[in-house]
Motif scaffolding. Structure first.
Motif, PDB file in Angstrom:
ATOM      1  N   LYS A 118       2.579   6.217   8.049  1.00 41.43           N
ATOM      2  CA  LYS A 118       2.931   7.418   8.316  1.00 41.43           C
ATOM      3  C   LYS A 118       2.136   8.053   6.648  1.00 41.43           C
ATOM      4  O   LYS A 118       2.481   7.415   5.715  1.00 41.43           O
ATOM      5  CB  LYS A 118       4.406   7.813   7.420  1.00 41.43           C
ATOM      6  CG  LYS A 118       4.420   9.388   7.577  1.00 41.43           C
ATOM      7  CD  LYS A 118       5.823   9.998   6.735  1.00 41.43           C
ATOM      8  CE  LYS A 118       6.374  11.662   6.784  1.00 41.43           C
ATOM      9  NZ  LYS A 118       7.417  11.557   5.985  1.00 41.43           N
ATOM     10  N   VAL A 119       1.004   8.435   7.111  1.00 44.04           N
ATOM     11  CA  VAL A 119       0.288   9.233   6.624  1.00 44.04           C
ATOM     12  C   VAL A 119       0.412  11.116   6.434  1.00 44.04           C
ATOM     13  O   VAL A 119       0.621  11.123   6.805  1.00 44.04           O
ATOM     14  CB  VAL A 119      -1.146   8.871   6.464  1.00 44.04           C
ATOM     15  CG1 VAL A 119      -2.230   9.552   5.617  1.00 44.04           C
ATOM     16  CG2 VAL A 119      -1.300   7.385   6.636  1.00 44.04           C
ATOM     17  N   THR A 120       0.036  11.019   4.645  1.00 41.47           N
ATOM     18  CA  THR A 120       0.720  12.514   4.312  1.00 41.47           C
ATOM     19  C   THR A 120      -0.706  13.163   3.578  1.00 41.47           C
ATOM     20  O   THR A 120      -0.566  12.940   2.818  1.00 41.47           O
ATOM     21  CB  THR A 120       1.801  12.891   3.849  1.00 41.47           C
ATOM     22  OG1 THR A 120       2.422  12.499   4.421  1.00 41.47           O
ATOM     23  CG2 THR A 120       2.357  14.158   4.156  1.00 41.47           C
ATOM     24  N   SER A 121      -0.931  14.473   4.055  1.00 42.31           N
ATOM     25  CA  SER A 121      -2.610  14.554   3.359  1.00 42.31           C
ATOM     26  C   SER A 121      -1.768  15.517   1.912  1.00 42.31           C
ATOM     27  O   SER A 121      -0.698  15.719   2.368  1.00 42.31           O
ATOM     28  CB  SER A 121      -3.149  15.201   4.519  1.00 42.31           C
ATOM     29  OG  SER A 121      -2.845  16.464   4.901  1.00 42.31           O
ATOM     30  N   PRO A 122      -3.303  15.408   1.408  1.00 41.97           N
ATOM     31  CA  PRO A 122      -2.605  16.689  -0.042  1.00 41.97           C
ATOM     32  C   PRO A 122      -2.152  18.420   0.609  1.00 41.97           C
ATOM     33  O   PRO A 122      -0.767  18.561  -0.258  1.00 41.97           O
ATOM     34  CB  PRO A 122      -4.008  16.976  -0.461  1.00 41.97           C
ATOM     35  CG  PRO A 122      -4.617  15.634   0.217  1.00 41.97           C
ATOM     36  CD  PRO A 122      -4.752  15.545   1.306  1.00 41.97           C
ATOM     37  N   ASN A 154       2.862   4.070  15.273  1.00 44.14           N
ATOM     38  CA  ASN A 154       3.152   2.251  15.217  1.00 44.14           C
ATOM     39  C   ASN A 154       3.133   1.519  16.219  1.00 44.14           C
ATOM     40  O   ASN A 154       1.948   1.614  17.005  1.00 44.14           O
ATOM     41  CB  ASN A 154       5.277   2.598  15.570  1.00 44.14           C
ATOM     42  CG  ASN A 154       5.111   3.102  17.059  1.00 44.14           C
ATOM     43  OD1 ASN A 154       4.919   2.680  17.925  1.00 44.14           O
ATOM     44  ND2 ASN A 154       6.073   4.367  16.955  1.00 44.14           N
ATOM     45  N   MET A 155       3.322  -0.071  15.966  1.00 44.81           N
ATOM     46  CA  MET A 155       2.569  -0.776  17.002  1.00 44.81           C
ATOM     47  C   MET A 155       3.874  -2.615  17.075  1.00 44.81           C
ATOM     48  O   MET A 155       4.172  -2.298  15.505  1.00 44.81           O
ATOM     49  CB  MET A 155       1.544  -1.302  16.736  1.00 44.81           C
ATOM     50  CG  MET A 155       1.087  -1.864  15.027  1.00 44.81           C
ATOM     51  SD  MET A 155      -0.202  -2.666  14.347  1.00 44.81           S
ATOM     52  CE  MET A 155      -0.010  -4.767  14.990  1.00 44.81           C
ATOM     53  N   LYS A 156       4.036  -2.144  18.149  1.00 43.09           N
ATOM     54  CA  LYS A 156       5.052  -3.815  18.325  1.00 43.09           C
ATOM     55  C   LYS A 156       3.822  -5.353  18.076  1.00 43.09           C
ATOM     56  O   LYS A 156       3.069  -5.376  18.771  1.00 43.09           O
ATOM     57  CB  LYS A 156       5.029  -3.820  19.342  1.00 43.09           C
ATOM     58  CG  LYS A 156       6.222  -4.696  19.621  1.00 43.09           C
ATOM     59  CD  LYS A 156       7.240  -4.604  21.241  1.00 43.09           C
ATOM     60  CE  LYS A 156       7.929  -5.987  21.101  1.00 43.09           C
ATOM     61  NZ  LYS A 156       9.513  -4.769  22.430  1.00 43.09           N
ATOM     62  N   VAL A 157       4.166  -6.049  16.698  1.00 43.70           N
ATOM     63  CA  VAL A 157       3.878  -6.800  17.059  1.00 43.70           C
ATOM     64  C   VAL A 157       3.732  -7.815  18.430  1.00 43.70           C
ATOM     65  O   VAL A 157       4.581  -8.299  18.600  1.00 43.70           O
ATOM     66  CB  VAL A 157       3.874  -7.716  16.065  1.00 43.70           C
ATOM     67  CG1 VAL A 157       3.435  -8.756  15.712  1.00 43.70           C
ATOM     68  CG2 VAL A 157       3.568  -6.506  14.264  1.00 43.70           C
ATOM     69  N   THR A 158       2.339  -8.527  18.885  1.00 40.31           N
ATOM     70  CA  THR A 158       2.952  -9.500  19.643  1.00 40.31           C
ATOM     71  C   THR A 158       2.315 -10.576  18.664  1.00 40.31           C
ATOM     72  O   THR A 158       1.653 -10.862  17.946  1.00 40.31           O
ATOM     73  CB  THR A 158       1.192  -9.494  20.705  1.00 40.31           C
ATOM     74  OG1 THR A 158      -0.034  -8.908  20.452  1.00 40.31           O
ATOM     75  CG2 THR A 158       2.426  -8.090  21.639  1.00 40.31           C
ATOM     76  N   GLN A 159       2.081 -11.442  19.818  1.00 41.52           N
ATOM     77  CA  GLN A 159       1.692 -13.257  19.556  1.00 41.52           C
ATOM     78  C   GLN A 159       0.075 -13.274  19.519  1.00 41.52           C
ATOM     79  O   GLN A 159      -0.626 -13.662  18.628  1.00 41.52           O
ATOM     80  CB  GLN A 159       2.299 -14.149  20.307  1.00 41.52           C
ATOM     81  CG  GLN A 159       1.472 -15.356  19.621  1.00 41.52           C
ATOM     82  CD  GLN A 159       1.864 -16.008  18.268  1.00 41.52           C
ATOM     83  OE1 GLN A 159       4.234 -16.150  18.195  1.00 41.52           O
ATOM     84  NE2 GLN A 159       1.882 -16.757  17.958  1.00 41.52           N
TER      85      GLN A 159
END
Length: 75
Positions: free
Chosen positions: A45-49, A57-62
């Motif tokens: 999550k990034v919040t600008s000024p 999001n991402m699901k980690v794979t092998q």
């Protein structure tokens, strides 16, 4: 061929980053050692000024783990 000047410039910038954000690397090390496995979900999550939020999001794979191992081996 490695450019020594560029390496030293990067090291200075890296040292400044670590000084400005002292909790970041210990967090990343703990996550890398304890939490990243096939199926782990990473959210960012990034919040600008101005207050605008960006989320993903991402699901980690092998294959991601294999890439991380290759990168770690290069360092």
């Amino acid at each position: 061929m490695m450019d020594f000047t560029a390496i030293m410039k990067f090291k200075g910038a890296w040292d400044t980053f670590n000084k400005n954000h002292p909790k970041f690397m210990p967090f990343m090390q703990a996550v890398g050692q304890e939490a990243i496995a096939d199926g782990t979900i990473i959210e960012v999550k990034v919040t600008s000024p101005e207050g605008k939020e960006y989320n993903t999001n991402m699901k980690v794979t092998q294959s991601d783990l294999d890439l991380f191992a290759q990168l770690k081996g290069m360092m």
